[in-house]
Design a protein around this motif. Structure first.
Motif, PDB file in Angstrom:
ATOM      1  N   MET A   1       0.855  -1.167   0.000  1.00 21.59           N
ATOM      2  CA  MET A   1       0.000   0.000   0.000  1.00 21.59           C
ATOM      3  C   MET A   1       0.903   1.233   0.000  1.00 21.59           C
ATOM      4  O   MET A   1       1.871   1.303   0.728  1.00 21.59           O
ATOM      5  CB  MET A   1      -0.895  -0.019   1.235  1.00 21.59           C
ATOM      6  N   THR A   2       0.547   2.220  -0.811  1.00 19.45           N
ATOM      7  CA  THR A   2       1.333   3.436  -0.868  1.00 19.45           C
ATOM      8  C   THR A   2       0.497   4.625  -0.456  1.00 19.45           C
ATOM      9  O   THR A   2      -0.723   4.616  -0.556  1.00 19.45           O
ATOM     10  CB  THR A   2       1.879   3.686  -2.286  1.00 19.45           C
ATOM     11  N   SER A   3       1.177   5.628   0.019  1.00 14.39           N
ATOM     12  CA  SER A   3       0.545   6.871   0.404  1.00 14.39           C
ATOM     13  C   SER A   3       1.040   7.940  -0.558  1.00 14.39           C
ATOM     14  O   SER A   3       2.215   7.962  -0.912  1.00 14.39           O
ATOM     15  CB  SER A   3       0.938   7.218   1.837  1.00 14.39           C
ATOM     16  N   ILE A   4       0.142   8.832  -0.974  1.00 17.60           N
ATOM     17  CA  ILE A   4       0.496   9.856  -1.936  1.00 17.60           C
ATOM     18  C   ILE A   4       0.066  11.209  -1.393  1.00 17.60           C
ATOM     19  O   ILE A   4      -1.049  11.370  -0.918  1.00 17.60           O
ATOM     20  CB  ILE A   4      -0.196   9.608  -3.284  1.00 17.60           C
ATOM     21  N   CYS A   5       0.971  12.181  -1.466  1.00 21.15           N
ATOM     22  CA  CYS A   5       0.617  13.548  -1.089  1.00 21.15           C
ATOM     23  C   CYS A   5      -0.152  14.159  -2.255  1.00 21.15           C
ATOM     24  O   CYS A   5       0.362  14.262  -3.361  1.00 21.15           O
ATOM     25  CB  CYS A   5       1.879  14.364  -0.783  1.00 21.15           C
ATOM     26  N   VAL A   6      -1.397  14.558  -2.002  1.00 21.96           N
ATOM     27  CA  VAL A   6      -2.254  15.047  -3.062  1.00 21.96           C
ATOM     28  C   VAL A   6      -2.223  16.573  -3.155  1.00 21.96           C
ATOM     29  O   VAL A   6      -2.188  17.122  -4.236  1.00 21.96           O
ATOM     30  CB  VAL A   6      -3.705  14.558  -2.848  1.00 21.96           C
ATOM     31  N   ALA A   7      -2.233  17.248  -2.018  1.00 22.13           N
ATOM     32  CA  ALA A   7      -2.267  18.703  -2.047  1.00 22.13           C
ATOM     33  C   ALA A   7      -1.630  19.255  -0.786  1.00 22.13           C
ATOM     34  O   ALA A   7      -1.636  18.624   0.263  1.00 22.13           O
ATOM     35  CB  ALA A   7      -3.712  19.189  -2.143  1.00 22.13           C
ATOM     36  N   SER A   8      -1.057  20.451  -0.916  1.00 19.95           N
ATOM     37  CA  SER A   8      -0.484  21.126   0.247  1.00 19.95           C
ATOM     38  C   SER A   8      -0.432  22.620  -0.039  1.00 19.95           C
ATOM     39  O   SER A   8      -0.460  23.039  -1.192  1.00 19.95           O
ATOM     40  CB  SER A   8       0.914  20.588   0.568  1.00 19.95           C
ATOM     41  N   ALA A   9      -0.358  23.403   1.036  1.00 20.10           N
ATOM     42  CA  ALA A   9      -0.291  24.851   0.896  1.00 20.10           C
ATOM     43  C   ALA A   9       0.435  25.420   2.101  1.00 20.10           C
ATOM     44  O   ALA A   9       0.527  24.783   3.150  1.00 20.10           O
ATOM     45  CB  ALA A   9      -1.694  25.434   0.798  1.00 20.10           C
ATOM     46  N   GLY A  10       0.950  26.628   1.968  1.00 20.00           N
ATOM     47  CA  GLY A  10       1.625  27.309   3.066  1.00 20.00           C
ATOM     48  C   GLY A  10       3.009  26.757   3.333  1.00 20.00           C
ATOM     49  O   GLY A  10       3.611  26.096   2.483  1.00 20.00           O
ATOM     50  N   PRO A  11       3.547  27.010   4.532  1.00 23.45           N
ATOM     51  CA  PRO A  11       4.905  26.571   4.858  1.00 23.45           C
ATOM     52  C   PRO A  11       5.095  25.059   4.756  1.00 23.45           C
ATOM     53  O   PRO A  11       6.167  24.591   4.394  1.00 23.45           O
ATOM     54  CB  PRO A  11       5.109  27.038   6.303  1.00 23.45           C
ATOM     55  N   ALA A  12       4.059  24.310   5.052  1.00 27.83           N
ATOM     56  CA  ALA A  12       4.181  22.847   4.970  1.00 27.83           C
ATOM     57  C   ALA A  12       4.488  22.411   3.552  1.00 27.83           C
ATOM     58  O   ALA A  12       5.179  21.414   3.333  1.00 27.83           O
ATOM     59  CB  ALA A  12       2.901  22.190   5.468  1.00 27.83           C
ATOM     60  N   ALA A  13       3.990  23.144   2.566  1.00 32.41           N
ATOM     61  CA  ALA A  13       4.245  22.791   1.171  1.00 32.41           C
ATOM     62  C   ALA A  13       5.738  22.811   0.873  1.00 32.41           C
ATOM     63  O   ALA A  13       6.239  21.977   0.115  1.00 32.41           O
ATOM     64  CB  ALA A  13       3.497  23.747   0.247  1.00 32.41           C
ATOM     65  N   GLU A  14       6.451  23.739   1.497  1.00 37.02           N
ATOM     66  CA  GLU A  14       7.905  23.796   1.299  1.00 37.02           C
ATOM     67  C   GLU A  14       8.586  22.549   1.839  1.00 37.02           C
ATOM     68  O   GLU A  14       9.493  22.011   1.231  1.00 37.02           O
ATOM     69  CB  GLU A  14       8.486  25.054   1.959  1.00 37.02           C
ATOM     70  N   VAL A  15       8.150  22.101   2.992  1.00 37.99           N
ATOM     71  CA  VAL A  15       8.737  20.904   3.590  1.00 37.99           C
ATOM     72  C   VAL A  15       8.321  19.667   2.809  1.00 37.99           C
ATOM     73  O   VAL A  15       9.131  18.785   2.527  1.00 37.99           O
ATOM     74  CB  VAL A  15       8.312  20.768   5.070  1.00 37.99           C
ATOM     75  N   LEU A  16       7.054  19.604   2.448  1.00 33.11           N
ATOM     76  CA  LEU A  16       6.544  18.423   1.768  1.00 33.11           C
ATOM     77  C   LEU A  16       7.148  18.236   0.382  1.00 33.11           C
ATOM     78  O   LEU A  16       7.110  17.139  -0.165  1.00 33.11           O
ATOM     79  CB  LEU A  16       5.019  18.458   1.710  1.00 33.11           C
ATOM     80  N   ARG A  17       7.736  19.284  -0.170  1.00 32.94           N
ATOM     81  CA  ARG A  17       8.387  19.105  -1.467  1.00 32.94           C
ATOM     82  C   ARG A  17       9.577  18.170  -1.337  1.00 32.94           C
ATOM     83  O   ARG A  17      10.015  17.568  -2.304  1.00 32.94           O
ATOM     84  CB  ARG A  17       8.776  20.440  -2.071  1.00 32.94           C
ATOM     85  N   ASN A  18      10.125  18.006  -0.131  1.00 34.44           N
ATOM     86  CA  ASN A  18      11.238  17.095   0.101  1.00 34.44           C
ATOM     87  C   ASN A  18      10.786  15.678   0.442  1.00 34.44           C
ATOM     88  O   ASN A  18      11.607  14.772   0.547  1.00 34.44           O
ATOM     89  CB  ASN A  18      12.130  17.612   1.238  1.00 34.44           C
ATOM     90  N   VAL A  19       9.496  15.509   0.647  1.00 35.87           N
ATOM     91  CA  VAL A  19       8.954  14.193   0.970  1.00 35.87           C
ATOM     92  C   VAL A  19       8.652  13.491  -0.359  1.00 35.87           C
ATOM     93  O   VAL A  19       8.095  14.099  -1.265  1.00 35.87           O
ATOM     94  CB  VAL A  19       7.670  14.322   1.819  1.00 35.87           C
ATOM     95  N   PRO A  20       9.003  12.220  -0.479  1.00 33.80           N
ATOM     96  CA  PRO A  20       8.693  11.510  -1.721  1.00 33.80           C
ATOM     97  C   PRO A  20       7.200  11.575  -2.026  1.00 33.80           C
ATOM     98  O   PRO A  20       6.367  11.596  -1.119  1.00 33.80           O
ATOM     99  CB  PRO A  20       9.120  10.063  -1.426  1.00 33.80           C
TER     100      PRO A  20
END
Length: 163
Positions: A1-20
């Motif tokens: 089972m895989t998890s996928i980041c679908v959407a993000s906004a704000g400061p978290a979006a900057e961090v989540l860009r480094n998450v696969p």
């Protein structure tokens, strides 16, 4: 089972860009994260002082560097099973109080309900398509039959269809 980041906004979006973009939920490194726990257990999680949380995942330093101090994770269900996590970040510690968490839980339930309605609508549309295919197949068979046939309503002895 895989998890996928679908959407993000704000400061978290900057961090989540480094998450696969996809995470394997069977990966031991991911299994201990709050996101994986919420997906597995279906129970919301809250860390109002994420920077001091010893159990925080491997992205804690990046989140804190971006100014994130509190995080709430809310499960979103599909068919009653947790299938997604709504992760909300705040720039101040102790941001998420009981009243706000209750509202976020309600939001998670509303999102879950909406997904179930969408799934139900898709299932109904697929059932209608299957019925139409079956009806068309039956009509082709009926029209090409070498002998006359009739479909008669048992209730009122009315002829419904003939070939």
């Amino acid at each position: 089972m895989t998890s996928i980041c679908v959407a993000s906004a704000g400061p978290a979006a900057e961090v989540l860009r480094n998450v696969p973009t996809t995470l394997d939920l069977r990966d031991p490194a991911f299994q201990t994260t709050y996101t994986a726990r919420v997906l597995r257990d279906g129970v919301s999680a809250l860390r109002n002082n994420y920077g001091l949380d010893a159990r925080a995942g491997r992205w804690r330093n990046e989140l804190v560097a971006e100014g994130i101090r509190a995080i709430a994770w809310v499960p979103v269900r599909r068919g009653g099973e947790p299938t997604a996590v709504l992760m909300l970040c705040a720039g101040e510690p102790d941001f998420f109080d009981g009243e706000l968490m209750a509202l976020l839980e309600e939001l998670g339930a509303d999102l879950s309900h909406a997904l179930d309605l969408i799934d139900g609508r898709c299932a109904r549309q697929e059932a209608v398509r299957e019925i139409e295919v079956g009806r068309d197949r039956f009509q082709r068979l009926s029209q090409s039959a070498p002998v006359p046939m009739a479909i008669v309503s048992v209730a009122d002895r009315r002829i419904v269809e003939t070939n």
